[in-house]
Design an enzyme around this catalytic site. Structure first.
Site, PDB file in Angstrom:
ATOM      1  CB  CYS A  88       0.976  -4.328   5.123  1.00 41.43           C
ATOM      2  SG  CYS A  88      -0.527  -5.271   5.677  1.00 41.43           S
ATOM      3  CG  HIS A 102      -0.255  -0.182   2.491  1.00 37.91           C
ATOM      4  ND1 HIS A 102       0.018   1.169   3.093  1.00 37.91           N
ATOM      5  CD2 HIS A 102       0.298  -0.961   3.296  1.00 37.91           C
ATOM      6  CE1 HIS A 102       0.615   0.735   4.284  1.00 37.91           C
ATOM      7  NE2 HIS A 102       0.622  -0.461   4.346  1.00 37.91           N
TER       8      HIS A 102
END
Length: 426
Positions: free
Chosen positions: A345, A326
């Site tokens: 992440c 992201h």
């Protein structure tokens, strides 16, 4: 930056012109010109003549390369590097550099001569530069090259992390290369796909590879030591523009609940709303007992926008770890020395460039359309027409040939030698 040859001609032409003008001018005019030259040479924004010339202090290849890590060429180059490092170890290795003085351009100290020897042995500084106590521009260029090879900010200043990396012994580095040779050999023998994304965890770096070359390279932020990014293989099937962010329970418990105890307006300030996971009804924050951990039973969802934890983009791929890639509103994190700051992440610098590359074969999604959609702040999931393979790998040492050996901290301690876990030991 100009090549050495053109820079030399430019400088020679400039000085020749000055000399010609000086001979033709009257004394006062010559004096004025001399002052002007002095101003040019001492100006903080002058051309980098010294850097351009003294970058020749090494005759090795450039650190930057379009060569993917997962290639047979990389395997061959690592084998060559192992032979070189075996010879270095056989000859006694390299000296340990003292840390009693902050070494940078202009410093004169006996420790600099030790560092010169260290840089010469590793190939970052040419033997022709000589050994002295002076941290000159030759050494500055060599230190910057060393820092680039080790994934450190190439500022030419021997700080804590640069010194620690420099003082890892040659035999330990040799072992690191041998360990990673097997990893890269395995990667190169597998079919990664004609177009693929590779996330190298210890390098905190992403390669978008096409036709055997790196089409894009991105700086990344990967998982903290206690919230590690997993090794995995999958396919990117979806790009979401203006995503909602749903906080993992680990972040709710470890981060958000303690923050709410300190500041009851934290959720409102950060546009995070609470929902009952069963009924999907919104729950007022003031109805929650923040002195307990009961809030982990709720869903914490952040609205799209500039302060959203994923900012403009979320990239999805199937995996059992619930991780994804992201964007981030905190772009300054990419400039941090140690880019191991996420909860597992992977955050991507310049993610919009990667979006365009991923969506190349998805009709209707050119750069202009993507930017307009992001500006709208409307949550927009996009199915990738041809899912792109993605590989999360752990390679802490590799080579791109011509004497360029890349070495990184063994941040998750997978290489089996404590001396390589620099980020956790300093």
């Amino acid at each position: 930056m100009k090549k050495f040859g053109s820079s030399a001609l430019d400088r020679r032409a400039f000085l020749t012109g000055v000399a010609t003008a000086g001979m033709a001018a009257v004394a006062s005019s010559a004096f004025a010109q001399q002052s002007d030259i002095g101003d040019i040479l001492s100006a903080p924004k002058r051309g980098n003549w010294d850097d351009q010339f003294d970058a020749r202090s090494t005759n090795r290849g450039k650190v930057a390369s379009f060569q993917p890590i997962a290639s047979r060429e990389t395997v061959s180059f690592i084998e060559n590097a192992i032979n070189t490092y075996s010879q270095i170890v056989g000859n006694g290795g390299w000296p340990s550099v003292p840390g009693n003085v902050k070494m940078q351009l202009g410093v004169v100290d006996p420790a600099v001569s030790v560092m010169r020897k260290r840089l010469i042995i590793a190939g970052d500084l040419s033997q022709s530069a000589g050994v002295s106590n002076s941290f000159d521009t030759y050494v500055d260029a060599a230190v910057k090259r060393f820092q680039s090879r080790h994934g450190l900010p190439a500022d030419g200043v021997m700080g804590q992390y640069s010194l620690a990396a420099m003082n890892v012994t040659a035999d330990v580095r040799l072992g690191q290369l041998q360990t990673n040779l097997e990893r890269v050999r395995k990667l190169s023998s597998e079919d990664q796909g004609a177009r693929y994304v590779m996330v190298n965890i210890p390098a905190a770096q992403i390669e978008a590879v096409e036709a055997g070359r790196v089409a894009q390279r991105h700086t990344a932020i990967v998982g903290k030591i206690d919230r590690q990014t997993p090794i995995l293989d999958s396919k990117i099937h979806e790009v979401i523009l203006n995503p909602y962010w749903t906080a993992p329970k680990s972040i709710i418990q470890k981060d958000i609940i303690p923050l709410m105890r300190k500041d009851p307006t934290y959720l409102e300030k950060n546009k995070i709303r609470l929902f009952d996971e069963r009924t999907r009804e919104e729950v007022p924050p003031e109805s929650v007992d923040w002195s307990t951990d009961d809030a982990v039973k709720l869903m914490f969802r952040q609205d799209p926008g500039k302060i959203n934890a994923m900012s403009s983009t979320k990239i999805n791929f199937a995996n059992p770890y619930a991780v994804y890639m992201h964007d981030t509103p905190s772009q300054g994190l990419f400039n941090k020395l140690m880019r191991f700051d996420s909860s597992g992440c992977v955050r991507i610098q310049n993610v919009r460039d990667l979006n365009v590359w991923l969506l190349r074969d998805t009709p209707g999604w050119d750069r202009q359309t993507m930017e307009a959609t992001i500006a709208s702040r409307v949550n927009t999931p996009i199915a990738v027409s041809n899912p792109v393979p993605v590989h999360f790998v752990y390679v802490s040492a590799w080579s791109t040939g011509d004497g360029v050996v890349h070495l990184r901290d063994d941040i998750y301690e997978m290489d089996g030698q404590a001396a390589l876990s620099i980020g956790t030991n300093t």
